[in-house]
Design a protein around this motif. Structure first.
Motif, PDB file in Angstrom:
ATOM      1  N   LEU A 101      35.211   7.433  -6.660  1.00  0.00           N
ATOM      2  CA  LEU A 101      34.135   6.769  -7.393  1.00  0.00           C
ATOM      3  C   LEU A 101      34.609   5.350  -7.712  1.00  0.00           C
ATOM      4  CD1 LEU A 101      31.524   6.585  -9.070  1.00  0.00           C
ATOM      5  CD2 LEU A 101      32.722   7.754 -10.923  1.00  0.00           C
ATOM      6  N   ILE A 102      34.010   4.378  -7.036  1.00  0.00           N
ATOM      7  CA  ILE A 102      34.367   2.984  -7.269  1.00  0.00           C
ATOM      8  C   ILE A 102      33.184   2.322  -7.935  1.00  0.00           C
ATOM      9  CG2 ILE A 102      35.046   0.791  -6.234  1.00  0.00           C
ATOM     10  CD1 ILE A 102      36.425   2.356  -4.052  1.00  0.00           C
ATOM     11  N   ARG A 103      33.439   1.859  -9.141  1.00  0.00           N
ATOM     12  CA  ARG A 103      32.375   1.289  -9.949  1.00  0.00           C
ATOM     13  C   ARG A 103      32.678  -0.176 -10.231  1.00  0.00           C
ATOM     14  NH1 ARG A 103      29.611   4.302 -15.061  1.00  0.00           N
ATOM     15  NH2 ARG A 103      28.199   2.607 -15.565  1.00  0.00           N
ATOM     16  N   ASP A 104      31.621  -0.961 -10.220  1.00  0.00           N
ATOM     17  CA  ASP A 104      31.749  -2.381 -10.557  1.00  0.00           C
ATOM     18  C   ASP A 104      30.575  -2.694 -11.468  1.00  0.00           C
ATOM     19  OD1 ASP A 104      32.566  -5.075 -10.494  1.00  0.00           O
ATOM     20  OD2 ASP A 104      31.192  -5.506  -8.842  1.00  0.00           O
ATOM     21  N   GLY A 105      30.825  -2.654 -12.777  1.00  0.00           N
ATOM     22  CA  GLY A 105      29.743  -2.848 -13.729  1.00  0.00           C
ATOM     23  C   GLY A 105      28.752  -1.701 -13.621  1.00  0.00           C
ATOM     24  N   GLU A 106      27.503  -2.038 -13.330  1.00  0.00           N
ATOM     25  CA  GLU A 106      26.453  -1.018 -13.239  1.00  0.00           C
ATOM     26  C   GLU A 106      26.144  -0.616 -11.803  1.00  0.00           C
ATOM     27  OE1 GLU A 106      25.037   0.873 -15.722  1.00  0.00           O
ATOM     28  OE2 GLU A 106      26.771  -0.057 -16.680  1.00  0.00           O
ATOM     29  N   GLN A 151      37.382  17.091  -5.060  1.00  0.00           N
ATOM     30  CA  GLN A 151      38.323  16.518  -6.014  1.00  0.00           C
ATOM     31  C   GLN A 151      37.872  15.074  -6.185  1.00  0.00           C
ATOM     32  OE1 GLN A 151      39.650  18.872  -7.445  1.00  0.00           O
ATOM     33  NE2 GLN A 151      41.740  19.136  -6.784  1.00  0.00           N
ATOM     34  N   LEU A 152      37.411  14.747  -7.382  1.00  0.00           N
ATOM     35  CA  LEU A 152      36.820  13.430  -7.628  1.00  0.00           C
ATOM     36  C   LEU A 152      37.787  12.510  -8.367  1.00  0.00           C
ATOM     37  CD1 LEU A 152      34.258  11.659  -7.421  1.00  0.00           C
ATOM     38  CD2 LEU A 152      33.509  12.657  -9.591  1.00  0.00           C
ATOM     39  N   TYR A 153      37.915  11.311  -7.822  1.00  0.00           N
ATOM     40  CA  TYR A 153      38.800  10.307  -8.409  1.00  0.00           C
ATOM     41  C   TYR A 153      38.027   9.034  -8.722  1.00  0.00           C
ATOM     42  CZ  TYR A 153      42.770  13.074  -6.800  1.00  0.00           C
ATOM     43  OH  TYR A 153      43.690  14.077  -6.609  1.00  0.00           O
ATOM     44  N   GLN A 154      38.438   8.391  -9.793  1.00  0.00           N
ATOM     45  CA  GLN A 154      37.940   7.052 -10.099  1.00  0.00           C
ATOM     46  C   GLN A 154      38.995   6.114  -9.516  1.00  0.00           C
ATOM     47  OE1 GLN A 154      36.815   6.438 -14.227  1.00  0.00           O
ATOM     48  NE2 GLN A 154      37.812   4.460 -14.147  1.00  0.00           N
ATOM     49  N   CYS A 155      38.568   5.037  -8.888  1.00  0.00           N
ATOM     50  CA  CYS A 155      39.537   4.113  -8.312  1.00  0.00           C
ATOM     51  C   CYS A 155      38.919   2.733  -8.145  1.00  0.00           C
ATOM     52  CB  CYS A 155      40.059   4.630  -6.970  1.00  0.00           C
ATOM     53  SG  CYS A 155      38.782   5.223  -5.847  1.00  0.00           S
ATOM     54  N   ASP A 156      39.756   1.773  -7.795  1.00  0.00           N
ATOM     55  CA  ASP A 156      39.330   0.395  -7.561  1.00  0.00           C
ATOM     56  C   ASP A 156      39.887  -0.059  -6.215  1.00  0.00           C
ATOM     57  OD1 ASP A 156      38.120  -0.031 -10.151  1.00  0.00           O
ATOM     58  OD2 ASP A 156      40.143  -0.209 -10.975  1.00  0.00           O
ATOM     59  N   ALA A 199      29.723   9.337  -2.638  1.00  0.00           N
ATOM     60  CA  ALA A 199      30.945   8.538  -2.701  1.00  0.00           C
ATOM     61  C   ALA A 199      31.715   8.675  -1.389  1.00  0.00           C
ATOM     62  CB  ALA A 199      31.802   8.998  -3.873  1.00  0.00           C
ATOM     63  N   LEU A 200      32.525   7.668  -1.069  1.00  0.00           N
ATOM     64  CA  LEU A 200      33.342   7.716   0.139  1.00  0.00           C
ATOM     65  C   LEU A 200      34.551   8.615  -0.070  1.00  0.00           C
ATOM     66  CD1 LEU A 200      31.720   4.969   0.584  1.00  0.00           C
ATOM     67  CD2 LEU A 200      33.621   4.364   2.047  1.00  0.00           C
ATOM     68  N   GLY A 201      35.033   9.131   1.029  1.00  0.00           N
ATOM     69  CA  GLY A 201      36.202  10.001   1.003  1.00  0.00           C
ATOM     70  C   GLY A 201      36.129  10.939   2.191  1.00  0.00           C
ATOM     71  N   GLY A 202      36.823  12.059   2.100  1.00  0.00           N
ATOM     72  CA  GLY A 202      36.798  12.998   3.204  1.00  0.00           C
ATOM     73  C   GLY A 202      37.686  14.190   2.974  1.00  0.00           C
ATOM     74  N   GLY A 251      26.165  17.019  -9.601  1.00  0.00           N
ATOM     75  CA  GLY A 251      27.183  16.992 -10.644  1.00  0.00           C
ATOM     76  C   GLY A 251      27.883  15.648 -10.789  1.00  0.00           C
ATOM     77  N   PHE A 252      27.727  14.807  -9.791  1.00  0.00           N
ATOM     78  CA  PHE A 252      28.335  13.474  -9.767  1.00  0.00           C
ATOM     79  C   PHE A 252      27.862  12.629 -10.955  1.00  0.00           C
ATOM     80  CE2 PHE A 252      29.346   9.339  -7.898  1.00  0.00           C
ATOM     81  CZ  PHE A 252      30.519   9.618  -7.257  1.00  0.00           C
ATOM     82  N   PHE A 253      26.603  12.861 -11.377  1.00  0.00           N
ATOM     83  CA  PHE A 253      26.025  12.073 -12.468  1.00  0.00           C
ATOM     84  C   PHE A 253      26.829  12.173 -13.769  1.00  0.00           C
ATOM     85  CE2 PHE A 253      22.206  12.192  -9.792  1.00  0.00           C
ATOM     86  CZ  PHE A 253      21.829  10.865  -9.886  1.00  0.00           C
ATOM     87  N   GLU A 254      27.475  13.295 -13.984  1.00  0.00           N
ATOM     88  CA  GLU A 254      28.267  13.477 -15.204  1.00  0.00           C
ATOM     89  C   GLU A 254      29.386  12.442 -15.311  1.00  0.00           C
ATOM     90  OE1 GLU A 254      29.811  17.516 -15.458  1.00  0.00           O
ATOM     91  OE2 GLU A 254      27.977  18.237 -14.489  1.00  0.00           O
ATOM     92  N   TYR A 255      29.777  11.881 -14.186  1.00  0.00           N
ATOM     93  CA  TYR A 255      30.910  10.951 -14.176  1.00  0.00           C
ATOM     94  C   TYR A 255      30.488   9.487 -14.163  1.00  0.00           C
ATOM     95  CZ  TYR A 255      33.481  15.215 -13.326  1.00  0.00           C
ATOM     96  OH  TYR A 255      34.001  16.473 -13.435  1.00  0.00           O
ATOM     97  N   LEU A 256      29.189   9.241 -14.163  1.00  0.00           N
ATOM     98  CA  LEU A 256      28.693   7.851 -14.122  1.00  0.00           C
ATOM     99  C   LEU A 256      28.498   7.290 -15.521  1.00  0.00           C
ATOM    100  CD1 LEU A 256      26.121   8.015 -11.209  1.00  0.00           C
ATOM    101  CD2 LEU A 256      28.423   7.092 -11.168  1.00  0.00           C
TER     102      LEU A 256
END
Length: 143
Positions: free
Chosen positions: A14-19, A90-95, A38-41, A138-143
């Motif tokens: 999950l890569i977030r930049d502001g909104e 497995q969900l990660y927050q990252c930049d 989200a990207l990944g694999g 379920g992704f919305f819980e992390y936004l």
């Protein structure tokens, strides 16, 4: 694609930049529906999900990640292309390390010889309003 009855373990970033968030566009030809995630694999045997996340971003869009933080686990049961799927995410927050990725409008990448995908920045509000479909729910819980 995974075999029938197989549970797939995947790592998503999950890569977030502001909104806005950086996501990949997908299309289900059976449902005639565009969706985003989200990207990944896939996590390979003997590899941690954190390592898989970094490898997938490197392979798909030649991007290095930083500030990687584990967010949680999601279970996703879905029908795609007329077939049932089951993922443990497995969900990660990252930049992104390279700031150029934050300037991009979109980019096209190849998952395989035949599968081309588009990745882009999109405002979170467009998913919350229901204008666009973000998966899994379920992704919305992390936004």
């Amino acid at each position: 694609m995974n075999k029938a009855g197989e549970i797939r373990v995947i790592a998503l970033g999950l890569i977030r930049d502001g909104e806005r968030i950086f996501i990949s566009e997908g299309y289900d030809p059976v449902k005639h529906e565009t969706f985003y995630r989200a990207l990944g694999g896939g996590v390979e045997f003997g590899e941690t999900s954190g390592d898989a996340l970094q490898r997938e971003f490197q392979e798909e869009i030649q991007a290095e990640l930083t500030n990687i933080k584990y967010l949680g686990c999601l279970e996703n049961l879905f029908i795609f292309n007329g077939r049932q799927g089951h993922e443990i995410i497995q969900l990660y927050q990252c930049d992104f390390v390279d700031s150029k990725f934050y300037q991009l409008e979109s980019l096209v990448f190849s998952e395989s010889q035949t599968h081309k995908h588009k990745a882009l920045w999109m405002d979170i509000s467009r998913f919350k309003s229901g204008e666009f479909k973000l998966v899994p729910e379920g992704f919305f819980e992390y936004l």
